[in-house]
Design a protein around this motif. Structure first.
Motif, PDB file in Angstrom:
ATOM      1  N   GLN A 294       0.783  -1.211   0.108  1.00  0.00           N
ATOM      2  CA  GLN A 294      -0.016   0.125   0.016  1.00  0.00           C
ATOM      3  C   GLN A 294       0.959   1.232   0.156  1.00  0.00           C
ATOM      4  O   GLN A 294       0.562   2.054  -0.551  1.00  0.00           O
ATOM      5  N   GLY A 298       1.129   3.950  -2.711  1.00  0.00           N
ATOM      6  CA  GLY A 298       0.724   5.423  -2.441  1.00  0.00           C
ATOM      7  C   GLY A 298       2.261   6.428  -2.199  1.00  0.00           C
ATOM      8  O   GLY A 298       2.077   7.468  -1.561  1.00  0.00           O
ATOM      9  N   TYR A 354      -7.950   1.357  -2.862  1.00  0.00           N
ATOM     10  CA  TYR A 354      -7.011   0.953  -3.684  1.00  0.00           C
ATOM     11  C   TYR A 354      -7.281   1.210  -5.039  1.00  0.00           C
ATOM     12  O   TYR A 354      -6.596   1.655  -6.079  1.00  0.00           O
ATOM     13  N   LEU A 357      -7.447   4.939  -6.191  1.00  0.00           N
ATOM     14  CA  LEU A 357      -6.225   5.283  -6.263  1.00  0.00           C
ATOM     15  C   LEU A 357      -5.658   4.678  -7.783  1.00  0.00           C
ATOM     16  O   LEU A 357      -5.180   5.814  -8.479  1.00  0.00           O
ATOM     17  N   SER A 384      -5.479   7.075  -1.212  1.00  0.00           N
ATOM     18  CA  SER A 384      -4.480   6.482  -0.590  1.00  0.00           C
ATOM     19  C   SER A 384      -4.574   6.705   1.026  1.00  0.00           C
ATOM     20  O   SER A 384      -3.722   6.504   1.911  1.00  0.00           O
ATOM     21  N   TYR A 387      -5.115   3.578   5.057  1.00  0.00           N
ATOM     22  CA  TYR A 387      -3.938   3.058   5.809  1.00  0.00           C
ATOM     23  C   TYR A 387      -4.320   2.788   7.029  1.00  0.00           C
ATOM     24  O   TYR A 387      -4.179   1.589   7.892  1.00  0.00           O
ATOM     25  N   SER A 440       2.941   1.563  -9.416  1.00  0.00           N
ATOM     26  CA  SER A 440       2.250   1.770  -8.209  1.00  0.00           C
ATOM     27  C   SER A 440       0.894   0.925  -8.290  1.00  0.00           C
ATOM     28  O   SER A 440       0.407   0.300  -7.196  1.00  0.00           O
ATOM     29  N   LEU A 444      -0.467  -1.941  -5.870  1.00  0.00           N
ATOM     30  CA  LEU A 444      -1.839  -2.047  -5.282  1.00  0.00           C
ATOM     31  C   LEU A 444      -2.604  -3.399  -5.567  1.00  0.00           C
ATOM     32  O   LEU A 444      -3.443  -3.900  -4.467  1.00  0.00           O
TER      33      LEU A 444
END
Length: 506
Positions: A294, A298, A354, A357, A384, A387, A440, A444
């Motif tokens: 993650q 991000g 996710y 993003l 993002s 978390y 990225s 993810l």
């Protein structure tokens, strides 16, 4: 990861070594007629004292993290003669000390009686070290200050999350942890605004470059906040001085009921036993891997001002434009966490962002137009923001003993820090940064797959707990459940569901 359960827990028989026995005055708030109001008042008190203190610290923590990226726009890299690789190392070096220090810090935090003193001292130390960044005159100087700032910072985020888990129940924790982390999201916005003000007005004052003033101001503010922290933060539920004995007992009882056993380490639960328990639990490391992926996915956060600068505006306008996406992201993350608490669901609330993003990356990859790119930054920032829900999911999956939970949180946050060390936002890939965004999106996707694995593991654990409950029922208990179901017009399964014990949140 098995959790030993004792059913039909008699909360009124629970005693903490520092609490008087039931029947004395400290149990007055447990009476059915006064408890609901007393519990609301307790949660409100925590919300008005614990949360603001943590948010304030996280706010200044995030501003400090963003300061290097902001200072780069006003000459830090040129003044210190840093190459692009050296600049990326300066950003990453903090994690070299931050990641390994989290584990011993949380182990210490779990054992000391006054976490308010410990965290306050750490905040003051990182304020001093952060201010010294403004004194650096070469690569070695800034590298040293950023390396050492990671040591006291290591106590904060995993320690703050663990402190929240010692006060809030599982269905209260997601929203509070997200509000706490929202301080970090808002700090990116306010950090940009503060940086814009300092960098545009302090250039050359007293013969000092504006980017140096940025570190002096932010370090000084951090020191003041660290001094205030000792008076604002609580300690543990059994020894916080600004709660009455009855409120302290109620705080302990709430957490005992939440997981069916006391939220305290017993005599055999040493910090090293908690360490071994966490390292022997493979689920903890799967959580850590998800967190790592993650943070790689991000990773644009550390380069956000540079990404916004690709829109082609001046430094001041760029920093001002960098603020609104994080304000929207904070609102989105709080709504997402509120719904997660309301429903008790975790998996979708973690993984759907996710894909948001990824959508932001797809838009950014597809166009270099100013409106399209700027809209993508809002989606990326909101996506993002899940978390804190991931770390809360871990805390509910490892509810007891606290010694294990404190280590598990530190392990996961340390793995996330490894993800933050990725060097995928290279200047030679700018201004489009398409390779960075493709990498990225891939990480993810891997994170979403592992989150699915976690959900399957916890679902299997819940089925095992359900089988154990059914197997432990005596014939007379089964008969009473059948009678209750008949009288209330329920199926046997529905009546059994109503007396379920602990379950992992999915």
């Amino acid at each position: 990861m098995a959790l030993e359960r004792t059913h039909d827990v008699k909360i009124e028989c629970y005693e903490h070594e520092s609490s008087p026995s039931p029947g004395t005055q400290d149990g007055e708030l447990l009476a059915p007629d006064v408890r609901p109001a007393a519990e609301k008042q307790l949660v409100r008190t925590l919300d008005m004292r614990l949360l603001p203190a943590l948010i304030l610290i996280y706010l200044i923590n995030g501003i400090d993290r963003a300061a290097v990226a902001s200072a780069r726009l006003k000459g830090l890299q040129q003044d210190l003669l840093l190459t692009d690789i050296q600049y990326e190392i300066v950003l990453a070096i903090l994690y070299v000390s931050y990641i390994p220090a989290q584990l011993p810090s949380n182990m210490i935090l779990n054992k000391i009686s006054r976490p308010s003193y410990y965290m306050s001292a750490c905040v003051i130390l990182w304020g001093v070290t952060s201010a010294l960044t403004g004194v650096a005159h070469n690569y070695a100087g800034i590298l040293s200050t950023r390396l050492f700032v990671g040591l006291p910072e290591a106590a904060f985020y995993p320690g703050g999350t663990y402190l929240l888990s010692r006060w809030y129940t599982r269905k209260e924790l997601a929203l509070r942890a997200t509000i706490f982390t929202g301080g970090g999201l808002i700090s990116i916005a306010f950090g940009s605004l503060i940086a814009a003000g300092i960098l545009s007005s302090m250039e050359g004052q007293m013969g000092i470059r504006a980017w140096r003033w940025l570190f002096y101001f932010e370090g000084s503010i951090t020191i003041v906040i660290g001094i205030l922290t000792v008076f604002l933060l609580p300690d543990w539920p059994h020894n916080t001085r600004w709660l009455s004995p009855a409120q302290r007992r109620l705080a302990q009882v709430r957490l005992t009921e939440d997981a069916g056993e006391a939220d305290e380490d017993n005599g055999s639960d040493s910090i090293f036993k908690g360490l071994l328990m966490a390292f022997r639990d493979p689920t903890v490391f799967i959580f850590g891997a998800v967190a790592c992926f993650q943070l790689v996915g991000g990773g644009f956060v550390g380069f956000f001002p540079t990404i916004v600068a690709t829109l082609g505006f001046s430094t001041t306008v760029t920093l001002l434009l960098a603020a609104p996406p994080w304000i929207i992201a904070t609102i989105f993350s709080c709504l997402n966490a509120w719904h997660a608490d309301r429903t008790g669901e975790r998996y979708l609330h973690v993984t759907v962002p996710y894909w948001m993003l990824c959508l932001g990356y797809v838009i950014a990859v597809s166009t270099m137009s100013v409106p399209g790119r700027y809209i993508s930054t809002f989606i990326m920032a909101a996506g993002s923001s899940s978390y804190p829900l991931m770390i809360v999911w871990l805390a509910s999956a490892v509810p007891r003993p606290p010694a294990k939970r404190s280590v598990a949180i530190a392990i996961m946050n340390g793995c996330a820090g490894v993800g933050a060390l990725s060097f995928i936002w290279k200047s030679e890939w700018g201004p489009e940064y398409r390779p960075s965004m493709f990498i990225s999106m891939g990480t993810l996707g891997l994170g979403a797959v592992l989150a699915t694995v976690i959900r399957c593991i916890l679902a299997r654990q819940n089925k095992r707990l359900e089988r154990e409950e059914v197997d432990s029922l005596t014939s007379s208990e089964k008969e009473r459940i059948e009678n209750a179901a008949r009288l209330e017009g329920l199926t046997y399964e529905d009546a059994l569901q109503r007396r379920r014990g602990f379950r992992y949140l999915l």
